[in-house]
Design an enzyme around this catalytic site. Structure first.
Site, mmCIF file in Angstrom:
data_model
loop_
_atom_site.group_PDB
_atom_site.id
_atom_site.type_symbol
_atom_site.label_atom_id
_atom_site.label_comp_id
_atom_site.label_asym_id
_atom_site.label_seq_id
_atom_site.Cartn_x
_atom_site.Cartn_y
_atom_site.Cartn_z
ATOM 1 N N SER A 145 0.480 -1.427 0.201
ATOM 2 C CA SER A 145 0.247 0.079 -0.228
ATOM 3 C C SER A 145 0.607 1.485 -0.135
ATOM 4 C CB SER A 145 -0.828 -0.129 1.505
ATOM 5 O OG SER A 145 -2.009 1.023 1.146
ATOM 6 N N ASP A 302 -10.705 -2.759 -4.650
ATOM 7 C CA ASP A 302 -9.025 -2.119 -4.452
ATOM 8 C C ASP A 302 -9.281 -1.148 -5.524
ATOM 9 O OD1 ASP A 302 -7.467 -0.969 -3.352
ATOM 10 O OD2 ASP A 302 -5.702 -2.360 -3.752
ATOM 11 N N HIS A 332 -8.089 -5.200 -0.742
ATOM 12 C CA HIS A 332 -6.615 -3.997 -0.292
ATOM 13 C C HIS A 332 -6.152 -4.076 1.358
ATOM 14 C CE1 HIS A 332 -4.418 -0.619 -0.579
ATOM 15 N NE2 HIS A 332 -3.723 -0.291 0.291
#
Length: 362
Positions: A145, A302, A332
């Protein structure tokens, strides 16, 4: 309206804080198989996971890991990331360096980038690698991320520095956030209200990272900052054209959102929106050509899916060997959720695939 928006974001961050376990910081307790120690690399705190030395080996491979959390949450010391890095060290028989970069609101861009870069460059120094018995030719840089954002940015910066004697062999990016140019890619449109990362939350992470004002959020949602009359954005438009970078299976029936007239003052207020240290997907081809062999993991559910897919395509077009590892049924953040009470099969599935690639390529 602004207050309601702020309260929604605050509630989301409180929930994420709880889920990620920001307040569950573990001391550096070593296990029988892995030595866990805290250190400082060029002023940046790190946590180092070391497997025991084997009689028939001299040097180990290594991974520099940069955790996610929107540049604002989590820690190398939380149980979820501690668990991930320990399992990586055990599974790969590798030294794992987990970077404890400073977070929003204590610091904003570019300080997180500088922390990650300083710690990585310190570790890549031949004397430091020798201290940890690491093979200089077998070091990977990785992150998830926002950590994937920092890992990609660090790799790009290292590729520009001509005097480095040691360079990463690989980069491995897990559902990375790579651009703030277009908040209407197909994955942003498809997953705009998807937990754990709705679009409005991702946009506010960006605003916080750049120390901006939430009043800009609505303009960013509709891409006013990159409208056709915003001259600063023109040169970057060709580097992020999802209609040509995404396969039809990801484009589906979504349409581009390109404003004819927008607000150039947004870029003046947030110039980092076009700074490649913050948005690595906008880097020029000459830099992409210098990137190491790359792994990118993406999840269907996501908003950031297309960031990773587009970066994979641009790297591939630049001649870099890329593995795009896409999971149709995952979301995610799933890879860190592998321990009770958030032990999801999606976490184990993605983690195993990621570690398998590292094992085969590092």
């Amino acid at each position: 309206c602004h207050l309601i928006h702020y309260l929604r974001l605050s509630h989301h961050l409180i929930v994420l804080n709880y889920v990620i376990g920001t307040f569950d910081k573990l001391k550096s307790v070593s296990s029988e198989r892995i030595s866990i120690t805290d250190a400082v690399f060029d002023g940046v705190e790190v946590r180092v996971f070391e497997p025991p030395a084997k009689q028939d080996e001299t040097l180990k491979r290594s991974v520099v890991y940069i955790h996610g959390g929107g540049w604002a949450l989590a820690s190398a010391r939380t149980s979820l990331y501690n668990n991930l890095c320990r399992i990586m060290a055990e599974s790969l028989n590798a030294v794992v360096v987990s970077v404890e970069y400073r977070l929003v609101p204590e610091v904003c861009f570019p300080e997180q980038f500088h922390d990650a870069l300083r710690a990585t460059k310190h570790f890549l120094h031949p004397d430091v690698l020798a201290e940890y018995s690491v093979d200089p030719s077998r070091v990977a840089i990785s992150g998830d991320s926002a950590g994937g954002n920092l890992a990609a940015a660090v790799c790009q910066q290292l590729s520009k520095e001509e005097h480095l004697t040691v360079r990463p062999k690989l980069q491995a990016l897990i559902y990375p956030v790579l651009q703030a140019f277009d908040f209407n890619t197909p994955s942003y449109q498809q997953n705009m209200n998807m937990p754990v990362l709705p679009r409005y939350v991702m946009i506010n992470y960006w605003i916080d990272y750049f120390n901006g004002n939430y009043d800009l959020a609505h303009s960013l949602v509709i891409n006013n900052h990159t409208a056709l009359d915003v001259s600063q954005a023109l040169s970057f438009r060709g580097r992020l054209n999802w209609t040509s970078l995404l396969p039809s299976s990801f484009k589906k029936n979504y349409k581009p959102v390109i404003q004819t007239t927008g607000k150039a003052e947004i870029i003046q207020k947030l110039p980092a929106l076009l700074d490649v240290r913050a948005v690595p997907l906008l880097a020029e081809n000459e830099i992409l050509q210098l990137q190491p062999k790359t792994y990118i993991l993406t999840c269907e559910n996501d908003v950031l899916r297309d960031d990773g897919v587009m970066y994979a395509k641009r790297l591939e077009n630049a001649g870099v060997e890329v593995t795009l590892d896409h999971f149709d049924d995952c979301f995610h953040g799933c890879m860190i959720f592998t321990i009770w009470p958030t032990d999801f099969s999606a976490g184990v599935q993605t983690r195993n695939s990621y570690i398998k690639w590292l094992d085969e390529n590092l």
